[in-house]
Every structure is written in structure tokens, then in C-alpha cells.
Scaffold this motif. Structure first.
Motif, short mmCIF file in Angstrom:
data_model
loop_
_atom_site.label_atom_id
_atom_site.label_comp_id
_atom_site.label_asym_id
_atom_site.label_seq_id
_atom_site.Cartn_x
_atom_site.Cartn_y
_atom_site.Cartn_z
N UNK A 1 17.22 38.45 18.57
CA UNK A 1 17.67 37.08 18.81
C UNK A 1 17.32 36.24 17.59
N UNK A 2 18.29 35.47 17.12
CA UNK A 2 18.07 34.63 15.94
C UNK A 2 18.45 33.19 16.25
N UNK A 3 17.80 32.28 15.54
CA UNK A 3 18.14 30.86 15.60
C UNK A 3 18.84 30.51 14.31
N UNK A 4 19.71 29.51 14.37
CA UNK A 4 20.40 29.05 13.16
C UNK A 4 19.37 28.76 12.08
N UNK A 5 19.59 29.31 10.90
CA UNK A 5 18.68 29.10 9.78
C UNK A 5 17.65 30.19 9.59
N UNK A 6 17.49 31.08 10.60
CA UNK A 6 16.55 32.20 10.47
C UNK A 6 17.10 33.23 9.49
N UNK A 7 16.21 33.81 8.69
CA UNK A 7 16.60 34.96 7.89
C UNK A 7 16.81 36.13 8.83
N UNK A 8 17.95 36.80 8.75
CA UNK A 8 18.17 37.91 9.68
C UNK A 8 18.69 39.18 9.00
N UNK A 9 18.95 39.11 7.71
CA UNK A 9 19.37 40.29 6.96
C UNK A 9 18.89 40.10 5.52
N UNK A 10 18.94 41.18 4.75
CA UNK A 10 18.52 41.13 3.34
C UNK A 10 19.60 41.79 2.51
N UNK A 11 19.89 41.17 1.37
CA UNK A 11 20.83 41.76 0.43
C UNK A 11 20.16 41.78 -0.94
N UNK A 12 20.19 42.94 -1.60
CA UNK A 12 19.59 43.08 -2.92
C UNK A 12 20.66 43.48 -3.91
N UNK A 13 20.58 42.86 -5.09
CA UNK A 13 21.51 43.21 -6.15
C UNK A 13 20.70 43.62 -7.37
N UNK A 14 21.40 43.94 -8.44
CA UNK A 14 20.70 44.28 -9.68
C UNK A 14 19.97 43.05 -10.22
N UNK A 15 20.36 41.85 -9.77
CA UNK A 15 19.75 40.60 -10.25
C UNK A 15 18.60 40.12 -9.37
N UNK A 16 18.77 40.20 -8.04
CA UNK A 16 17.80 39.55 -7.14
C UNK A 16 17.91 40.09 -5.73
N UNK A 17 16.89 39.79 -4.93
CA UNK A 17 16.93 40.05 -3.49
C UNK A 17 17.02 38.70 -2.79
N UNK A 18 17.83 38.64 -1.75
CA UNK A 18 18.02 37.38 -1.04
C UNK A 18 18.06 37.62 0.45
N UNK A 19 17.52 36.66 1.19
CA UNK A 19 17.68 36.68 2.64
C UNK A 19 19.08 36.18 2.98
N UNK A 20 19.61 36.69 4.06
CA UNK A 20 20.85 36.17 4.62
C UNK A 20 20.43 35.42 5.88
N UNK A 21 20.84 34.17 5.98
CA UNK A 21 20.42 33.31 7.08
C UNK A 21 21.48 33.24 8.16
N UNK A 22 21.04 33.24 9.40
CA UNK A 22 21.96 33.12 10.53
C UNK A 22 22.58 31.72 10.51
N UNK A 23 23.89 31.62 10.44
CA UNK A 23 24.52 30.30 10.44
C UNK A 23 24.51 29.64 11.82
N UNK A 24 24.36 30.46 12.85
CA UNK A 24 24.31 29.98 14.23
C UNK A 24 23.26 30.78 14.99
N UNK A 25 22.91 30.29 16.16
CA UNK A 25 21.96 31.00 17.02
C UNK A 25 22.68 32.02 17.89
N UNK A 26 22.00 33.12 18.17
CA UNK A 26 22.59 34.12 19.05
C UNK A 26 21.82 35.41 19.05
N UNK A 27 22.40 36.40 19.74
CA UNK A 27 21.80 37.73 19.82
C UNK A 27 22.68 38.70 19.06
N UNK A 28 22.05 39.53 18.23
CA UNK A 28 22.79 40.54 17.47
C UNK A 28 23.33 41.58 18.45
N UNK A 29 24.66 41.70 18.50
CA UNK A 29 25.28 42.68 19.39
C UNK A 29 25.86 43.86 18.62
#
Length: 121
Positions: free
Chosen positions: A43-71
Motif C-alpha cells: 500500500x502506498x500513499x501519494x508521494x511515497x517512493x515505491x520503485x527504484x530506477x538506476x541508470x548509468x548516471x544515477x539512481x532515483x526513487x519513483x514516487x507514487x503519484x496517487x494512493x493505492x494498493x499495488x495490484x
């Protein structure tokens, strides 16, 4: 499709929203080499980090744009992270959320507003 200032997108289909990062974000990251998608049931709230993406340049969190449950989590991007660069607003999605509060979608930018926002960066 709606967008956040953190460069996530969300597309609603009934009460399920597909979430990913925008083409702009993928371009800024460069070649994506690793993706960590959220666990189904989380379960995530809007603004929570819920995934990670890494590139050759940097690692970044991906934030939930809305609240909900990952289905559903897109295991295909975890196995082939380059999909995020190739199709960030299509096959490169990260997760699907069962929407907790549909009104949160209305607070996000539409494509025209997002394009205008990008011009200020």
C-alpha cells in the motif's frame, strides 16, 4: 494520462491506475540499467517512493503519484530495464495500483500542463 512534477505518469482504467516515468525522466536518466518494482500487495500513499530506477548516471526513487494498493508489478522492466528508455509511457510502466482516492488524479497535470511545466525547467 496525468503527470507529476517529479515526472511520473498515471493512466486510469476504471479503478486501476498504471504508473510509470515520463519520456522526459527517461531521457534525463540516460540508459536505464536496473529497475526495482514494488511488491504486489504493498500500500502506498501519494508521494511515497515505491520503485527504484538506476541508470548509468544515477539512481532515483519513483514516487507514487496517487494512493493505492499495488495490484500488479511489471516484472518485464525488471528483467529488461532498457524498456523504460524504449517505451517509458507504454511498455515501460512500473506498477498498477488499485486507486484509493480517485480525487487525487484530478490534482495532477494533464499533458498540456505538463508540457508547459517542462518548458520552465
Amino acid at each position: 494520462m496525468r503527470f507529476t512534477k517529479d515526472h511520473e505518469w498515471v493512466e486510469l482504467d476504471g479503478d486501476v491506475a498504471t504508473v510509470g516515468i515520463t519520456a522526459y525522466a527517461a531521457e534525463q536518466l540516460g540508459d536505464v540499467v536496473f529497475v526495482e518494482v514494488p511488491e504486489v500487495g504493498k500500500t502506498v500513499k501519494a508521494g511515497d517512493g515505491f520503485a527504484v530506477v538506476e541508470s548509468v548516471k544515477a539512481a532515483s526513487d519513483v514516487y507514487a503519484p496517487i494512493s493505492g494498493e499495488v495490484v500488479e508489478a511489471n516484472s518485464a522492466v525488471a528483467e529488461a530495464p532498457e524498456t523504460v528508455n524504449a517505451a517509458p509511457e507504454a511498455a515501460g510502466w512500473f506498477a498498477k495500483l488499485k486507486v484509493a482516492n480517485p480525487a487525487e488524479i484530478d490534482q495532477l497535470m494533464d499533458r498540456d500542463a505538463y508540457e508547459t511545466y517542462l518548458q520552465t525547467l
